[in-house]
Design an enzyme around this catalytic site. Structure first.
Site, PDB file in Angstrom:
ATOM      1  N   THR A   1      34.134  13.802   0.747  1.00 47.80           N
ATOM      2  CA  THR A   1      32.778  13.339   1.040  1.00 47.80           C
ATOM      3  C   THR A   1      32.676  12.954   2.501  1.00 47.80           C
ATOM      4  O   THR A   1      33.659  12.505   3.102  1.00 47.80           O
ATOM      5  CB  THR A   1      32.383  12.125   0.167  1.00 47.80           C
ATOM      6  OG1 THR A   1      31.061  11.707   0.520  1.00 47.80           O
ATOM      7  CG2 THR A   1      33.318  10.939   0.347  1.00 47.80           C
TER       8      THR A   1
ATOM      9  N   ASP B   1      27.959  15.077  -6.085  1.00 44.79           N
ATOM     10  CA  ASP B   1      26.631  15.344  -5.561  1.00 44.79           C
ATOM     11  C   ASP B   1      25.683  14.390  -6.274  1.00 44.79           C
ATOM     12  O   ASP B   1      25.755  14.236  -7.495  1.00 44.79           O
ATOM     13  CB  ASP B   1      26.238  16.810  -5.796  1.00 44.79           C
ATOM     14  CG  ASP B   1      25.141  17.238  -4.831  1.00 44.79           C
ATOM     15  OD1 ASP B   1      25.202  16.830  -3.653  1.00 44.79           O
ATOM     16  OD2 ASP B   1      24.217  17.939  -5.239  1.00 44.79           O
TER      17      ASP B   1
ATOM     18  N   GLU C   1      26.894  23.160   0.958  1.00 49.69           N
ATOM     19  CA  GLU C   1      26.071  22.719  -0.181  1.00 49.69           C
ATOM     20  C   GLU C   1      24.957  23.741  -0.354  1.00 49.69           C
ATOM     21  O   GLU C   1      24.086  23.866   0.491  1.00 49.69           O
ATOM     22  CB  GLU C   1      25.502  21.311   0.074  1.00 49.69           C
ATOM     23  CG  GLU C   1      26.591  20.257  -0.002  1.00 49.69           C
ATOM     24  CD  GLU C   1      26.067  18.823  -0.063  1.00 49.69           C
ATOM     25  OE1 GLU C   1      24.927  18.613  -0.522  1.00 49.69           O
ATOM     26  OE2 GLU C   1      26.812  17.926   0.362  1.00 49.69           O
TER      27      GLU C   1
ATOM     28  N   GLY D   1      21.811   4.817   2.243  1.00 47.83           N
ATOM     29  CA  GLY D   1      20.722   5.647   1.727  1.00 47.83           C
ATOM     30  C   GLY D   1      19.556   4.831   1.181  1.00 47.83           C
ATOM     31  O   GLY D   1      19.065   3.896   1.824  1.00 47.83           O
TER      32      GLY D   1
ATOM     33  N   ASP E   1      19.438   2.653  -1.092  1.00 50.22           N
ATOM     34  CA  ASP E   1      19.800   1.384  -1.743  1.00 50.22           C
ATOM     35  C   ASP E   1      18.766   0.257  -1.558  1.00 50.22           C
ATOM     36  O   ASP E   1      18.495  -0.477  -2.514  1.00 50.22           O
ATOM     37  CB  ASP E   1      21.185   0.899  -1.278  1.00 50.22           C
ATOM     38  CG  ASP E   1      22.314   1.645  -1.990  1.00 50.22           C
ATOM     39  OD1 ASP E   1      22.048   2.260  -3.035  1.00 50.22           O
ATOM     40  OD2 ASP E   1      23.452   1.590  -1.500  1.00 50.22           O
TER      41      ASP E   1
END
Ligand code: ITT
Length: 185
Positions: free
Chosen positions: A7, A65, A36, A142, A144
């Site tokens: 990642t 993902d 991706e 992100g 959150d």
């Protein structure tokens, strides 16, 4: 036992490490990325990535993902979450949701685990919740600060890694992976 998490997202790595090290697994970090593909579901994206990485990584490895699916936006940003976060961030999502009363959303996490010569294993975790009306908290990454999981009144952005893992999509998919690995230890 050593396994590799592929990642480029440090937040994801921290969350996985917190859970897996508790059962004695050493987590190594592969951060060179992988292609991706554009697909309409997370599983296809993850499986393609795992196939590519199985030619690059010798040890047992997994990738994940994930995405945020907002009901009133017909599942947007979904598989495009990483791109949308980079382009419009939490603020952009709040703006799209301004007049919206239906705040329901869910995070989904798909893990693909692969050992040399063995079939890939897929683990899926989801977390239901609501999009908040404002950004709260500076922890995590992100989306959150704008996601409140069901059963809590805090956003993920207000939780430390351990607390977020108790609710989150990733906490659940990692838990399934951990259960699978525990049997092998
Ligand atoms: P890797 O693919 O390298 O693992 P990434 O950040 O690009 O890292 P994804 O492709 O899975 O990861 O993108 C999912 C995006 O969705 C991510 O960048 C965040 O913006 C968002 N996201 C996923 N899980 C999240 C979480 O637990 N909290 C907040 N946002 C999350």
């Amino acid at each position: 036992m050593e396994i590799v998490f592929a990642t480029q997202n440090r937040g994801k790595f921290k969350e996985a490490k917190e859970k897996l090290e508790r059962i004695g697994i050493k987590l190594l970090h592969y951060d060179k990325g992988y292609p991706e593909i554009q697909a309409d579901n997370l599983v296809d994206v993850a499986i393609y990535g795992a196939r590519y990485l199985s030619r690059k990584i010798d040890k047992p490895f997994f990738l994940e993902d994930a995405g945020l699916f907002i009901r009133s936006l017909n599942g947007f940003p979904g598989v495009y979450s990483a791109y949308v976060f980079k382009k419009i961030g939490c603020r952009g999502i709040l703006r799209l949701m301004e007049a919206e009363e239906d705040r329901y959303a869910e995070f989904r996490s798909v893990i693909v685990y692969k050992e040399k010569g063995k079939k890939a294993k897929v683990f899926i975790g989801t977390c239901q919740g609501m999009i908040s009306h404002e950004e709260r908290g500076t922890k995590g990454f992100g989306f959150d600060p704008i996601f409140i999981p069901s059963g809590s009144d805090k956003t993920f952005g207000e939780m430390d890694v351990r607390e977020k893992n108790r609710y989150s999509h990733r906490g659940k998919s990692i838990e399934m992976l951990a259960k699978y690995l525990r049997k092998k230890l």
